[in-house]
Design a protein around this motif. Structure first.
Motif, PDB file in Angstrom:
ATOM      1  N   TRP A   1      43.692 -12.857 115.041  1.00  0.00           N
ATOM      2  CA  TRP A   1      44.918 -13.316 115.698  1.00  0.00           C
ATOM      3  C   TRP A   1      46.094 -13.458 114.732  1.00  0.00           C
ATOM      4  O   TRP A   1      47.218 -13.086 115.045  1.00  0.00           O
ATOM      5  CB  TRP A   1      44.666 -14.642 116.414  1.00  0.00           C
ATOM      6  CG  TRP A   1      45.881 -15.180 117.101  1.00  0.00           C
ATOM      7  CD1 TRP A   1      46.609 -16.269 116.752  1.00  0.00           C
ATOM      8  CD2 TRP A   1      46.514 -14.625 118.259  1.00  0.00           C
ATOM      9  NE1 TRP A   1      47.661 -16.443 117.616  1.00  0.00           N
ATOM     10  CE2 TRP A   1      47.632 -15.443 118.552  1.00  0.00           C
ATOM     11  CE3 TRP A   1      46.249 -13.518 119.073  1.00  0.00           C
ATOM     12  CZ2 TRP A   1      48.480 -15.196 119.627  1.00  0.00           C
ATOM     13  CZ3 TRP A   1      47.105 -13.265 120.143  1.00  0.00           C
ATOM     14  CH2 TRP A   1      48.189 -14.101 120.411  1.00  0.00           C
ATOM     15  N   ARG A   2      45.849 -14.000 113.538  1.00  0.00           N
ATOM     16  CA  ARG A   2      46.933 -14.244 112.583  1.00  0.00           C
ATOM     17  C   ARG A   2      46.984 -13.191 111.481  1.00  0.00           C
ATOM     18  O   ARG A   2      47.389 -13.486 110.359  1.00  0.00           O
ATOM     19  CB  ARG A   2      46.784 -15.635 111.973  1.00  0.00           C
ATOM     20  CG  ARG A   2      46.923 -16.769 112.982  1.00  0.00           C
ATOM     21  CD  ARG A   2      46.890 -18.124 112.290  1.00  0.00           C
ATOM     22  NE  ARG A   2      46.997 -19.211 113.251  1.00  0.00           N
ATOM     23  CZ  ARG A   2      48.145 -19.668 113.756  1.00  0.00           C
ATOM     24  NH1 ARG A   2      49.298 -19.124 113.373  1.00  0.00           N
ATOM     25  NH2 ARG A   2      48.149 -20.655 114.625  1.00  0.00           N
ATOM     26  N   THR A   3      46.587 -11.980 111.800  1.00  0.00           N
ATOM     27  CA  THR A   3      46.563 -10.911 110.808  1.00  0.00           C
ATOM     28  C   THR A   3      47.320  -9.699 111.341  1.00  0.00           C
ATOM     29  O   THR A   3      47.680  -9.636 112.518  1.00  0.00           O
ATOM     30  CB  THR A   3      45.115 -10.488 110.510  1.00  0.00           C
ATOM     31  OG1 THR A   3      44.614  -9.734 111.633  1.00  0.00           O
ATOM     32  CG2 THR A   3      44.227 -11.698 110.272  1.00  0.00           C
ATOM     33  N   PRO A   4      47.566  -8.703 110.496  1.00  0.00           N
ATOM     34  CA  PRO A   4      48.219  -7.469 110.970  1.00  0.00           C
ATOM     35  C   PRO A   4      47.418  -6.728 112.037  1.00  0.00           C
ATOM     36  O   PRO A   4      47.963  -5.884 112.742  1.00  0.00           O
ATOM     37  CB  PRO A   4      48.335  -6.626 109.693  1.00  0.00           C
ATOM     38  CG  PRO A   4      48.347  -7.615 108.579  1.00  0.00           C
ATOM     39  CD  PRO A   4      47.431  -8.719 109.028  1.00  0.00           C
ATOM     40  N   GLN A   5      46.117  -7.022 112.153  1.00  0.00           N
ATOM     41  CA  GLN A   5      45.286  -6.366 113.162  1.00  0.00           C
ATOM     42  C   GLN A   5      45.267  -7.121 114.493  1.00  0.00           C
ATOM     43  O   GLN A   5      44.397  -6.890 115.325  1.00  0.00           O
ATOM     44  CB  GLN A   5      43.849  -6.215 112.646  1.00  0.00           C
ATOM     45  CG  GLN A   5      43.680  -5.177 111.550  1.00  0.00           C
ATOM     46  CD  GLN A   5      43.969  -5.750 110.186  1.00  0.00           C
ATOM     47  OE1 GLN A   5      43.657  -6.899 109.909  1.00  0.00           O
ATOM     48  NE2 GLN A   5      44.565  -4.955 109.312  1.00  0.00           N
ATOM     49  N   ARG A   6      46.224  -8.025 114.703  1.00  0.00           N
ATOM     50  CA  ARG A   6      46.222  -8.822 115.923  1.00  0.00           C
ATOM     51  C   ARG A   6      46.262  -7.940 117.170  1.00  0.00           C
ATOM     52  O   ARG A   6      45.548  -8.180 118.144  1.00  0.00           O
ATOM     53  CB  ARG A   6      47.422  -9.777 115.945  1.00  0.00           C
ATOM     54  CG  ARG A   6      47.494 -10.622 117.209  1.00  0.00           C
ATOM     55  CD  ARG A   6      48.568 -11.678 117.137  1.00  0.00           C
ATOM     56  NE  ARG A   6      49.895 -11.084 116.984  1.00  0.00           N
ATOM     57  CZ  ARG A   6      51.028 -11.794 116.937  1.00  0.00           C
ATOM     58  NH1 ARG A   6      50.978 -13.120 116.971  1.00  0.00           N
ATOM     59  NH2 ARG A   6      52.190 -11.197 116.810  1.00  0.00           N
ATOM     60  N   GLY A   7      47.120  -6.921 117.168  1.00  0.00           N
ATOM     61  CA  GLY A   7      47.206  -6.025 118.323  1.00  0.00           C
ATOM     62  C   GLY A   7      45.889  -5.323 118.597  1.00  0.00           C
ATOM     63  O   GLY A   7      45.495  -5.152 119.764  1.00  0.00           O
ATOM     64  N   HIS A   8      45.211  -4.930 117.529  1.00  0.00           N
ATOM     65  CA  HIS A   8      43.909  -4.262 117.680  1.00  0.00           C
ATOM     66  C   HIS A   8      42.900  -5.227 118.307  1.00  0.00           C
ATOM     67  O   HIS A   8      42.141  -4.858 119.214  1.00  0.00           O
ATOM     68  CB  HIS A   8      43.422  -3.798 116.306  1.00  0.00           C
ATOM     69  CG  HIS A   8      42.414  -2.713 116.359  1.00  0.00           C
ATOM     70  ND1 HIS A   8      42.511  -1.550 115.629  1.00  0.00           N
ATOM     71  CD2 HIS A   8      41.255  -2.592 117.060  1.00  0.00           C
ATOM     72  CE1 HIS A   8      41.469  -0.778 115.867  1.00  0.00           C
ATOM     73  NE2 HIS A   8      40.687  -1.392 116.735  1.00  0.00           N
ATOM     74  N   GLY A   9      42.909  -6.472 117.832  1.00  0.00           N
ATOM     75  CA  GLY A   9      42.001  -7.466 118.396  1.00  0.00           C
ATOM     76  C   GLY A   9      42.290  -7.741 119.854  1.00  0.00           C
ATOM     77  O   GLY A   9      41.366  -7.872 120.671  1.00  0.00           O
ATOM     78  N   LEU A  10      43.578  -7.822 120.204  1.00  0.00           N
ATOM     79  CA  LEU A  10      43.947  -8.042 121.601  1.00  0.00           C
ATOM     80  C   LEU A  10      43.504  -6.884 122.481  1.00  0.00           C
ATOM     81  O   LEU A  10      43.042  -7.090 123.606  1.00  0.00           O
ATOM     82  CB  LEU A  10      45.464  -8.241 121.711  1.00  0.00           C
ATOM     83  CG  LEU A  10      46.009  -9.599 121.267  1.00  0.00           C
ATOM     84  CD1 LEU A  10      47.530  -9.584 121.285  1.00  0.00           C
ATOM     85  CD2 LEU A  10      45.474 -10.715 122.166  1.00  0.00           C
ATOM     86  N   ALA A  11      43.659  -5.653 121.969  1.00  0.00           N
ATOM     87  CA  ALA A  11      43.233  -4.482 122.733  1.00  0.00           C
ATOM     88  C   ALA A  11      41.729  -4.526 122.991  1.00  0.00           C
ATOM     89  O   ALA A  11      41.259  -4.231 124.101  1.00  0.00           O
ATOM     90  CB  ALA A  11      43.606  -3.205 121.988  1.00  0.00           C
TER      91      ALA A  11
END
Length: 328
Positions: free
Chosen positions: A92-102
């Protein structure tokens, strides 16, 4: 974190295999309700209350083996969902937040597709969508793992077009395979290389590829006539030639570059294996082990192609020391 992602990807692959086993053993409606089984949490409880279970679904007597196959798939898929939600929270608090949300959004949609698979009585478009969703989850997990790697090979954009076309061809082929399975068209042609008799005179693309089919009480064992199923089967076979050609071309181009040789060889060998499994399905009339392996091979090929497309376009944008993880 990387270990969690890889473990979750391995579980996603397992769910794909278990789902294929469930579908191929005609156990998709082994429990005709959702999320329970004849109104109980487990098939064992349903068996212990067989009279009550039968009264609830008089048209579908309990078959314990099929019920366990269906509920086993649900249990493993539920564990996968929890792990993916944990990964999404960590990202959630990383640059991969969008990937995690997807990933989180897709796994929730997969859960809905699993419910609709049962409540809509194996409607083919839902069954195919459920298969594609599972493959997408698997590939997204591998892609997240790759995004976290500190060192990547130098990009090779010259092969980007060939890799993208190969991936598109493979996705279409996997969708055709899912459509073939969902419409029980896997064994309508029993000869090679295409189909028996004057198959070209019986092609019916309008009926074969109508995504929203006429309403039926159940789509189990299929509702389409022979011509439509034969058209689906033949299309799957013919497009397999296009897909294999594009994959072999990409593999050959990769193997010409020393740094990419291993990846190219993996694609070539996996493609050969898939072709062999497809032929074995026809020659031996869809043996269960071969058919499940064919599903798994498709998932592994999709993973290889997604990884290849990412790596070919990746930039050396990280300078972390060897072994250091990117936060997530």
């Amino acid at each position: 974190m990387n270990r969690l992602i890889l473990a979750t990807a391995a579980l996603a692959f397992t769910v794909i295999l278990v789902g294929a086993f469930t579908r191929l053993t005609d156990a998709g409606l082994g429990c005709p309700d959702w999320p329970g089984c004849y109104g109980f949490l487990t098939p064992t409880a349903a068996q212990a209350n067989a009279d009550l279970a039968l009264s609830r679904y008089p048209d579908r007597p309990l078959e314990v083996a099929k019920a366990w196959a269906e509920m086993g798939h649900r249990y493993v898929a539920s564990l996968l969902g929890l792990l993916i939600l944990a990964i999404a929270v960590k990202c959630w608090r990383t640059p991969q937040r969008g990937h995690g949300l997807a990933l989180a959004a897709l796994v929730l949609f997969q859960g809905a597709l699993g419910m609709w698979t049962v409540t809509l009585n194996l409607m083919p478009v839902v069954v195919m969508g459920h298969l594609l969703g599972g493959l997408t989850l698997f590939c997204l997990l591998i892609l997240l793992w790759l995004r976290r790697r500190p060192h990547l090979p130098t990009a090779l954009p010259a092969l980007g077009g060939a890799a993208a076309l190969a991936l598109v061809a493979l996705v279409v082929q996997i969708a055709l395979g899912g459509w073939t399975s969902a419409n029980y068209a896997a064994v309508v042609c029993t000869t090679l290389p295409v189909c028996e008799g004057s198959w070209w005179q019986n092609l019916d693309f309008a009926s074969a590829f109508r995504l929203v089919q006429p309403r039926a009480d159940s789509y189990e064992f299929g509702t389409l006539d022979y011509s439509a199923r034969m058209t689906i089967h033949v299309t799957h076979r013919l497009w397999a030639v296009v897909t294999a050609a594009s994959l072999f071309y990409l593999a050959w181009q990769l193997m010409r570059r020393p740094l990419w040789r291993s990846l190219g060889l993996a694609i070539a060998l996996m493609t050969l294996l898939q072709v062999g499994l497809g032929l074995a399905n026809v020659l031996f009339q869809l043996p269960l082990a071969v058919a499940v392996a064919h599903n798994g091979g498709g998932a592994l090929l999709a993973m290889l192609l997604v990884s290849t497309n990412y790596l070919l376009r990746a930039r050396a944008r990280r300078s972390s020391p060897v072994g250091e993880e990117v936060p997530c």
